[in-house]
Design a protein around this motif. Sequence first.
Motif, PDB file in Angstrom:
ATOM      1  N   UNK A  72       0.839  -1.202   0.000  1.00  0.00           N
ATOM      2  CA  UNK A  72       0.000   0.000   0.000  1.00  0.00           C
ATOM      3  C   UNK A  72       0.872   1.248   0.000  1.00  0.00           C
ATOM      4  N   UNK A  73       0.585   2.157  -0.908  1.00  0.00           N
ATOM      5  CA  UNK A  73       1.409   3.351  -1.078  1.00  0.00           C
ATOM      6  C   UNK A  73       0.890   4.560  -0.310  1.00  0.00           C
ATOM      7  N   UNK A  74      -0.236   4.439   0.355  1.00  0.00           N
ATOM      8  CA  UNK A  74      -0.761   5.579   1.116  1.00  0.00           C
ATOM      9  C   UNK A  74      -1.039   5.143   2.547  1.00  0.00           C
ATOM     10  N   UNK A  75      -1.105   6.103   3.447  1.00  0.00           N
ATOM     11  CA  UNK A  75      -1.340   5.782   4.848  1.00  0.00           C
ATOM     12  C   UNK A  75      -2.760   5.277   5.049  1.00  0.00           C
ATOM     13  N   UNK A  76      -2.961   4.533   6.141  1.00  0.00           N
ATOM     14  CA  UNK A  76      -4.297   4.041   6.445  1.00  0.00           C
ATOM     15  C   UNK A  76      -4.256   2.762   7.247  1.00  0.00           C
TER      16      UNK A  76
END
Length: 170
Positions: A72-76
């Motif tokens: 995953x390339x984005x925070x969360x």
Amino acid sequence: EDFTSLIVTRNDTTINMGGEFTDAPAPGVQGDTFSVRWTGRITPLYSETYTFTLIHDDTIKVWIDGALLLDEATYGTDTFTFAMVADQLYDIQIELTQGETVGITNEWECRFKWQSATQALEVVPATAVIPTDEIVKRYECHIAFPSATECSEVHEQLMDRVPGWDWTDD
């Protein structure tokens, strides 16, 4: 953030680091642009399919036994499932990269949790994780013996105590 400049090596007993830090993750590491790679082995208590949950800021990648299961390339908050056998050791690697966020300094997070039908949701405990360097130590024999046979017998007894060890494997 690209794993090219090793600054510090340490063993983290769990991966449970919360957000809104005002300090860098380790001395000598810039708090808003860094990478972390955790490696080791994980062993479950139950033979079930586990759901792993990662709460992260920013990019996260997870491999179990060499299979990339999360990228995953984005925070969360992200999840994936993996079937495991009780007391078996599985290689695990987790990579977190923290990029600079405009207007926010030193805010990063990584929490590694698991659950199954029997296992309640919790941060993966230190008792279920074996850091890579400790695995190596478990397989060393640094004792003086009068004969190689005697050392081999003691080594076999020690390996019988290691979870997942099969003395018949070559």
